[in-house]
Scaffold this motif. Sequence first.
Motif, mmCIF file in Angstrom:
data_model
loop_
_atom_site.group_PDB
_atom_site.id
_atom_site.type_symbol
_atom_site.label_atom_id
_atom_site.label_comp_id
_atom_site.label_asym_id
_atom_site.label_seq_id
_atom_site.Cartn_x
_atom_site.Cartn_y
_atom_site.Cartn_z
ATOM 1 N N PRO A 73 -62.924 30.678 3.888
ATOM 2 C CA PRO A 73 -61.718 30.946 3.090
ATOM 3 C C PRO A 73 -61.114 32.289 3.466
ATOM 4 N N GLY A 74 -59.795 32.334 3.505
ATOM 5 C CA GLY A 74 -59.099 33.592 3.773
ATOM 6 C C GLY A 74 -58.479 34.123 2.502
ATOM 7 N N GLU A 75 -57.583 35.069 2.644
ATOM 8 C CA GLU A 75 -56.868 35.617 1.495
ATOM 9 C C GLU A 75 -55.643 34.747 1.205
ATOM 10 N N GLY A 76 -55.299 34.596 -0.067
ATOM 11 C CA GLY A 76 -54.154 33.777 -0.429
ATOM 12 C C GLY A 76 -54.508 32.291 -0.443
ATOM 13 N N THR A 77 -53.490 31.466 -0.549
ATOM 14 C CA THR A 77 -53.669 30.012 -0.629
ATOM 15 C C THR A 77 -52.818 29.338 0.433
ATOM 16 N N ASN A 78 -53.407 28.343 1.113
ATOM 17 C CA ASN A 78 -52.707 27.603 2.166
ATOM 18 C C ASN A 78 -52.547 26.135 1.776
ATOM 19 N N TYR A 79 -51.319 25.658 1.825
ATOM 20 C CA TYR A 79 -51.018 24.249 1.570
ATOM 21 C C TYR A 79 -50.506 23.625 2.872
ATOM 22 N N LEU A 80 -50.922 22.402 3.156
ATOM 23 C CA LEU A 80 -50.341 21.643 4.259
ATOM 24 C C LEU A 80 -49.456 20.570 3.633
ATOM 25 N N GLY A 104 -46.911 -0.887 11.656
ATOM 26 C CA GLY A 104 -47.805 -0.623 10.544
ATOM 27 C C GLY A 104 -48.270 0.810 10.537
ATOM 28 N N GLY A 105 -49.149 1.093 9.550
ATOM 29 C CA GLY A 105 -49.716 2.425 9.455
ATOM 30 C C GLY A 105 -48.674 3.453 9.048
ATOM 31 N N ARG A 106 -49.079 4.715 9.154
ATOM 32 C CA ARG A 106 -48.126 5.778 8.858
ATOM 33 C C ARG A 106 -48.358 6.938 9.816
ATOM 34 N N ARG A 107 -47.261 7.596 10.157
ATOM 35 C CA ARG A 107 -47.323 8.745 11.065
ATOM 36 C C ARG A 107 -46.598 9.916 10.414
ATOM 37 N N THR A 108 -46.761 11.082 10.995
ATOM 38 C CA THR A 108 -46.116 12.260 10.425
ATOM 39 C C THR A 108 -44.726 12.451 11.016
ATOM 40 N N ASP A 109 -43.782 12.770 10.141
ATOM 41 C CA ASP A 109 -42.442 13.128 10.585
ATOM 42 C C ASP A 109 -42.210 14.626 10.461
ATOM 43 N N SER A 110 -42.980 15.278 9.618
ATOM 44 C CA SER A 110 -42.858 16.732 9.472
ATOM 45 C C SER A 110 -44.161 17.300 8.937
ATOM 46 N N MET A 111 -44.475 18.533 9.341
ATOM 47 C CA MET A 111 -45.667 19.234 8.868
ATOM 48 C C MET A 111 -45.312 20.690 8.640
ATOM 49 N N MET A 112 -45.638 21.194 7.468
ATOM 50 C CA MET A 112 -45.356 22.587 7.150
ATOM 51 C C MET A 112 -46.579 23.233 6.523
ATOM 52 N N LEU A 113 -46.852 24.429 6.976
ATOM 53 C CA LEU A 113 -47.933 25.227 6.439
ATOM 54 C C LEU A 113 -47.316 26.208 5.454
ATOM 55 N N LEU A 114 -47.683 26.106 4.194
ATOM 56 C CA LEU A 114 -47.148 26.985 3.160
ATOM 57 C C LEU A 114 -48.241 27.960 2.731
ATOM 58 N N HIS A 115 -47.967 29.251 2.894
ATOM 59 C CA HIS A 115 -48.947 30.280 2.523
ATOM 60 C C HIS A 115 -48.403 31.116 1.382
ATOM 61 N N THR A 116 -49.205 31.288 0.328
ATOM 62 C CA THR A 116 -48.828 32.161 -0.772
ATOM 63 C C THR A 116 -49.879 33.248 -0.914
#
Length: 349
Positions: A73-80, A104-116
């Motif tokens: 774990p680092g400092e702060g919080t990370n959301y994907l 079928g299935g699902r794929r990613t169209d966008s990915m964002m790393l949110l750090h607080t």
Amino acid sequence: MTDPLPFTDRPSSRYGPRRAHARQAKKKRRRLRRAVLAVLTGAVVAAGGTYGWAETRLQREVDLGAYGDRPPPGEGTNYLIVGSDSRDGLSPDAVRDLRAGGGGGRRTDSMMLLHTGAHGTSMVSLPRDSWVTVPGRLDTSTGKTKRPEGDKLNAAFAYGGPELLVHTVERNTGLRIDHYAEIGFAGFVNIVDAIGGVRMCLDRDIKDKKSGADLRQGCHTLDGKQALAFVRQRHQEKEGDLGRSKNQQKLLSTLAHQAAKPGTLFDPTEIGPAMRAGLETLIVDKDMSLRDLSEMFRAVQSVSGGQGKRINVPVSGFGVPTSKGNVLKWDAEKSARLFADLRQDRPLT
């Protein structure tokens, strides 16, 4: 001369002596207090029931530690935060109308790393065509263990779903992902429509056959279909997937800001049309609570309010040919510095 009547027995009005008047006033105050108490109790019960309903609608499916060997774990919080091309909740007609394609299935169209953290919020786009090392894994189609290999970031999602995607992001950034949230096409469109559209200003015309985007230069209120086409298109972007990532950041933060307005509230601790529209299509990690989701939402909202930063991972080249197609390569030194700053919750420059 007779003694005067006690004060409470003196007539105070045509309704009789003060003693009776005082008793009536007390009764009225008691009735009023009981009514107020009943209203407050009803509100608390309703809020509790609504909160409970919302808690049961969260799809807590993702095991962040499925692959083990995680960064400390680092400092702060990370959301994907992931936007997928899942068509769950869409009729065949809606799939065609939204240019959502088949398969079928699902794929990613966008990915964002949110750090607080102590220095505010940072939203970092991770382009889906990023060239990364996908960790070794069990190939479910063959039953054999695959060695680590270079591939596009969204390939990790295709190979092993959210769990392998999280594992890949952690191994390539050194950041521990604390929470995961994913929304598909239907949820995105429903949220935008529920808040009455999202206001966007475009510096040029955008027309893209594949996504269905057909937008004119200037400021417009995009409905769900138009907003989805806007965040999916990349063929009109000079920087390709990198340009699309910037559009996605801008629209997501604007959407969060507008969705928080009274009457359209998407704060997960409240219930509004947007929240109802999106909650049942949201997939989160097993430890995500409504409070965690609310904190994530407010963090995204703060970016549009000028209290956070929108950042793209530093790149050294895009459209780089590889055996897996054209990719976007991160700048090794600058991206490592960015992730180290996030891990230690240092101010970003």
